[in-house]
Design a protein around this motif. Structure first.
Motif, PDB file in Angstrom:
ATOM      1  N   ALA A 181       0.813  -1.221   0.000  1.00 64.52           N
ATOM      2  CA  ALA A 181       0.000   0.000   0.000  1.00 64.52           C
ATOM      3  C   ALA A 181       0.842   1.265   0.000  1.00 64.52           C
ATOM      4  CB  ALA A 181      -0.940   0.000   1.210  1.00 64.52           C
ATOM      5  N   HIS A 182       1.981   1.238   0.669  1.00 65.38           N
ATOM      6  CA  HIS A 182       2.780   2.448   0.866  1.00 65.38           C
ATOM      7  C   HIS A 182       3.915   2.612  -0.134  1.00 65.38           C
ATOM      8  CE1 HIS A 182       1.424   2.318   5.352  1.00 65.38           C
ATOM      9  NE2 HIS A 182       0.503   2.816   4.553  1.00 65.38           N
ATOM     10  N   ASN A 183       4.046   1.681  -1.073  1.00 64.87           N
ATOM     11  CA  ASN A 183       5.120   1.761  -2.056  1.00 64.87           C
ATOM     12  C   ASN A 183       4.579   1.493  -3.462  1.00 64.87           C
ATOM     13  OD1 ASN A 183       7.744   1.861  -0.267  1.00 64.87           O
ATOM     14  ND2 ASN A 183       6.470   0.251   0.633  1.00 64.87           N
ATOM     15  N   ASP A 184       5.308   1.986  -4.454  1.00 63.34           N
ATOM     16  CA  ASP A 184       4.908   1.800  -5.850  1.00 63.34           C
ATOM     17  C   ASP A 184       5.448   0.448  -6.335  1.00 63.34           C
ATOM     18  OD1 ASP A 184       4.052   2.144  -8.433  1.00 63.34           O
ATOM     19  OD2 ASP A 184       5.733   3.429  -9.010  1.00 63.34           O
ATOM     20  N   ILE A 185       4.711  -0.615  -6.033  1.00 59.42           N
ATOM     21  CA  ILE A 185       5.141  -1.970  -6.379  1.00 59.42           C
ATOM     22  C   ILE A 185       4.704  -2.298  -7.806  1.00 59.42           C
ATOM     23  CG2 ILE A 185       4.995  -4.407  -5.760  1.00 59.42           C
ATOM     24  CD1 ILE A 185       6.416  -2.637  -3.684  1.00 59.42           C
ATOM     25  N   GLU A 186       5.640  -2.799  -8.622  1.00 61.14           N
ATOM     26  CA  GLU A 186       5.323  -3.091 -10.024  1.00 61.14           C
ATOM     27  C   GLU A 186       4.652  -4.447 -10.197  1.00 61.14           C
ATOM     28  OE1 GLU A 186       8.474  -2.660 -12.778  1.00 61.14           O
ATOM     29  OE2 GLU A 186       8.949  -0.608 -12.206  1.00 61.14           O
ATOM     30  N   SER A 187       5.104  -5.447  -9.466  1.00 60.78           N
ATOM     31  CA  SER A 187       4.546  -6.789  -9.610  1.00 60.78           C
ATOM     32  C   SER A 187       4.867  -7.612  -8.365  1.00 60.78           C
ATOM     33  CB  SER A 187       5.100  -7.490 -10.860  1.00 60.78           C
ATOM     34  OG  SER A 187       6.495  -7.714 -10.719  1.00 60.78           O
ATOM     35  N   VAL A 188       4.147  -8.710  -8.192  1.00 58.13           N
ATOM     36  CA  VAL A 188       4.370  -9.606  -7.056  1.00 58.13           C
ATOM     37  C   VAL A 188       4.439 -11.037  -7.575  1.00 58.13           C
ATOM     38  CG1 VAL A 188       3.445 -10.532  -4.899  1.00 58.13           C
ATOM     39  CG2 VAL A 188       3.220  -8.090  -5.399  1.00 58.13           C
ATOM     40  N   THR A 189       5.520 -11.724  -7.244  1.00 60.34           N
ATOM     41  CA  THR A 189       5.663 -13.135  -7.550  1.00 60.34           C
ATOM     42  C   THR A 189       5.751 -13.906  -6.240  1.00 60.34           C
ATOM     43  OG1 THR A 189       6.842 -12.696  -9.627  1.00 60.34           O
ATOM     44  CG2 THR A 189       7.077 -14.899  -8.678  1.00 60.34           C
ATOM     45  N   ILE A 190       4.894 -14.897  -6.084  1.00 61.51           N
ATOM     46  CA  ILE A 190       4.880 -15.720  -4.876  1.00 61.51           C
ATOM     47  C   ILE A 190       5.445 -17.092  -5.231  1.00 61.51           C
ATOM     48  CG2 ILE A 190       3.433 -16.703  -3.038  1.00 61.51           C
ATOM     49  CD1 ILE A 190       1.304 -14.486  -4.142  1.00 61.51           C
ATOM     50  N   VAL A 191       6.512 -17.490  -4.558  1.00 57.14           N
ATOM     51  CA  VAL A 191       7.094 -18.813  -4.789  1.00 57.14           C
ATOM     52  C   VAL A 191       6.957 -19.604  -3.490  1.00 57.14           C
ATOM     53  CG1 VAL A 191       9.146 -20.122  -5.438  1.00 57.14           C
ATOM     54  CG2 VAL A 191       8.709 -17.905  -6.495  1.00 57.14           C
ATOM     55  N   ARG A 192       6.195 -20.693  -3.542  1.00 57.95           N
ATOM     56  CA  ARG A 192       5.892 -21.495  -2.361  1.00 57.95           C
ATOM     57  C   ARG A 192       6.205 -22.965  -2.615  1.00 57.95           C
ATOM     58  NH1 ARG A 192      -0.262 -23.097  -1.573  1.00 57.95           N
ATOM     59  NH2 ARG A 192       0.891 -24.832  -0.674  1.00 57.95           N
ATOM     60  N   MET A 193       6.256 -23.714  -1.540  1.00 61.96           N
ATOM     61  CA  MET A 193       6.407 -25.161  -1.658  1.00 61.96           C
ATOM     62  C   MET A 193       5.030 -25.805  -1.791  1.00 61.96           C
ATOM     63  SD  MET A 193       9.665 -25.648  -1.589  1.00 61.96           S
ATOM     64  CE  MET A 193       9.649 -27.448  -1.467  1.00 61.96           C
ATOM     65  N   GLU A 194       5.002 -27.065  -2.223  1.00 59.04           N
ATOM     66  CA  GLU A 194       3.738 -27.763  -2.411  1.00 59.04           C
ATOM     67  C   GLU A 194       3.086 -28.161  -1.087  1.00 59.04           C
ATOM     68  OE1 GLU A 194       3.916 -31.726  -4.038  1.00 59.04           O
ATOM     69  OE2 GLU A 194       5.990 -31.990  -3.401  1.00 59.04           O
ATOM     70  N   VAL A 195       3.837 -28.110   0.018  1.00 62.77           N
ATOM     71  CA  VAL A 195       3.321 -28.557   1.316  1.00 62.77           C
ATOM     72  C   VAL A 195       2.227 -27.620   1.811  1.00 62.77           C
ATOM     73  CG1 VAL A 195       5.424 -29.767   1.956  1.00 62.77           C
ATOM     74  CG2 VAL A 195       5.201 -27.348   2.484  1.00 62.77           C
ATOM     75  N   PRO A 196       1.242 -28.153   2.546  1.00 64.43           N
ATOM     76  CA  PRO A 196       0.083 -27.353   2.971  1.00 64.43           C
ATOM     77  C   PRO A 196       0.416 -26.107   3.782  1.00 64.43           C
ATOM     78  CG  PRO A 196      -0.343 -29.692   3.289  1.00 64.43           C
ATOM     79  CD  PRO A 196       1.103 -29.578   2.917  1.00 64.43           C
ATOM     80  N   CYS A 197       1.455 -26.175   4.635  1.00 63.75           N
ATOM     81  CA  CYS A 197       1.752 -25.014   5.489  1.00 63.75           C
ATOM     82  C   CYS A 197       2.165 -23.789   4.673  1.00 63.75           C
ATOM     83  CB  CYS A 197       2.824 -25.347   6.521  1.00 63.75           C
ATOM     84  SG  CYS A 197       4.371 -25.964   5.839  1.00 63.75           S
ATOM     85  N   CYS A 198       2.655 -24.013   3.453  1.00 61.43           N
ATOM     86  CA  CYS A 198       3.033 -22.894   2.590  1.00 61.43           C
ATOM     87  C   CYS A 198       1.814 -22.140   2.074  1.00 61.43           C
ATOM     88  CB  CYS A 198       3.875 -23.379   1.414  1.00 61.43           C
ATOM     89  SG  CYS A 198       5.636 -23.053   1.601  1.00 61.43           S
ATOM     90  N   GLY A 199       0.652 -22.749   2.218  1.00 57.47           N
ATOM     91  CA  GLY A 199      -0.567 -22.066   1.808  1.00 57.47           C
ATOM     92  C   GLY A 199      -0.777 -20.785   2.595  1.00 57.47           C
ATOM     93  N   GLY A 200      -0.255 -20.748   3.813  1.00 60.65           N
ATOM     94  CA  GLY A 200      -0.386 -19.541   4.627  1.00 60.65           C
ATOM     95  C   GLY A 200       0.341 -18.360   4.021  1.00 60.65           C
ATOM     96  N   LEU A 201       1.481 -18.625   3.387  1.00 59.61           N
ATOM     97  CA  LEU A 201       2.239 -17.551   2.740  1.00 59.61           C
ATOM     98  C   LEU A 201       1.496 -17.032   1.518  1.00 59.61           C
ATOM     99  CD1 LEU A 201       4.978 -16.010   2.824  1.00 59.61           C
ATOM    100  CD2 LEU A 201       5.820 -17.703   1.182  1.00 59.61           C
ATOM    101  N   GLU A 202       0.975 -17.949   0.723  1.00 57.09           N
ATOM    102  CA  GLU A 202       0.208 -17.550  -0.460  1.00 57.09           C
ATOM    103  C   GLU A 202      -1.035 -16.773  -0.053  1.00 57.09           C
ATOM    104  OE1 GLU A 202      -2.284 -19.584  -4.188  1.00 57.09           O
ATOM    105  OE2 GLU A 202      -0.808 -20.771  -3.060  1.00 57.09           O
ATOM    106  N   PHE A 203      -1.722 -17.260   0.970  1.00 61.22           N
ATOM    107  CA  PHE A 203      -2.933 -16.581   1.449  1.00 61.22           C
ATOM    108  C   PHE A 203      -2.615 -15.170   1.915  1.00 61.22           C
ATOM    109  CE2 PHE A 203      -5.604 -15.337   5.064  1.00 61.22           C
ATOM    110  CZ  PHE A 203      -6.862 -15.341   4.480  1.00 61.22           C
ATOM    111  N   ALA A 204      -1.534 -15.017   2.684  1.00 59.59           N
ATOM    112  CA  ALA A 204      -1.162 -13.700   3.214  1.00 59.59           C
ATOM    113  C   ALA A 204      -0.847 -12.721   2.091  1.00 59.59           C
ATOM    114  CB  ALA A 204       0.044 -13.831   4.143  1.00 59.59           C
TER     115      ALA A 204
END
Length: 231
Positions: A181-204
């Motif tokens: 919100a406070h910065n001019d971000i051009e793009s976001v790439t999310i790289v996660r593992m296949e394990v379920p706990c990584c879903g929290g990072l993607e969700f956030a």
């Protein structure tokens, strides 16, 4: 008194913070994303900051200025130690990687593509100058170990932010929302593992994108535990 002292050209300053890190007297600080001479009496006029500046924004001038006060500098250093008694690894740094080649050029094997420090989500400053105009990589800790080419394929040209919601036991969405919100971000790439706990990072990350109210290109890359790209 008239003496030699540094001058900072704000138009040339890119906000990298290298001069502030190089100034042992604490005369230079980052204000509004730009380097600023905080106090004349902290500047010894020796110019350790000059070679650290990548844009040539710092020069010497002769002007009316307070005399260098070594006692004040030492007192400020002691007070700074008290103020920043936490982990020294939280000190903000920026690394100027070679950007002369095109974004499609594959860097040499073994060359780090990390462009800033810290890189842990919970330690990263919300208003760091290198966040403006940045392409963000939000990556799970384990991806760098499972996928051998993370630097070459995903980190190149991006500001890297890593975390593990399982180990940190926290919701990163509030911190990520502030950054987006406070910065001019051009793009976001999310790289996660296949394990379920990584879903929290993607969700956030997705929640932060939505809450920020900005329309920013984003993608999710999933890595298998044996180091393959699944999606």
């Amino acid at each position: 008194m008239i003496r030699k002292i540094i001058h900072i050209d704000e138009e040339k300053c890119n906000g990298c913070g290298a001069c502030a890190a190089a100034c042992h007297e604490g005369a230079i600080g980052m204000v509004g994303g730009k380097a600023k001479l905080l106090r004349d009496d902290y500047c010894d006029g020796l110019g350790d900051c000059l070679p650290a500046c990548p844009t040539g924004a710092i020069t010497f001038v002769e002007r009316e200025a307070a005399a260098y006060d070594e006692a004040a500098v030492l007192k400020n250093k002691q007070e700074a130690k008290i103020r920043h008694a936490g982990c020294p690894g939280q000190q903000m740094r920026r690394f100027n990687r070679d950007q002369s080649s095109s974004a499609d050029t594959v860097p040499a094997a073994g060359v780090s593509q990390l462009r800033q420090w810290p890189c842990q989500i919970k330690l990263l400053p919300v208003n760091a100058p290198y966040l403006n105009g940045a392409k963000l990589l939000i990556a799970a800790d384990c991806t760098a170990y499972a996928y051998a080419r993370l630097h070459e394929d995903f980190m190149k040209g991006k500001i890297t932010m890593i975390g593990c919601p399982k180990l940190d036991d926290e919701d990163y969405s509030a911190k990520l929302t502030q950054i987006i919100a406070h910065n001019d971000i051009e793009s976001v790439t999310i790289v996660r593992m296949e394990v379920p706990c990584c879903g929290g990072l993607e969700f956030a990350a997705k929640k932060a994108l939505q809450t920020s109210g900005k329309l920013i290109p984003w993608q999710v890359i999933t890595i298998s535990v044996d180091g393959k790209i699944l999606s």
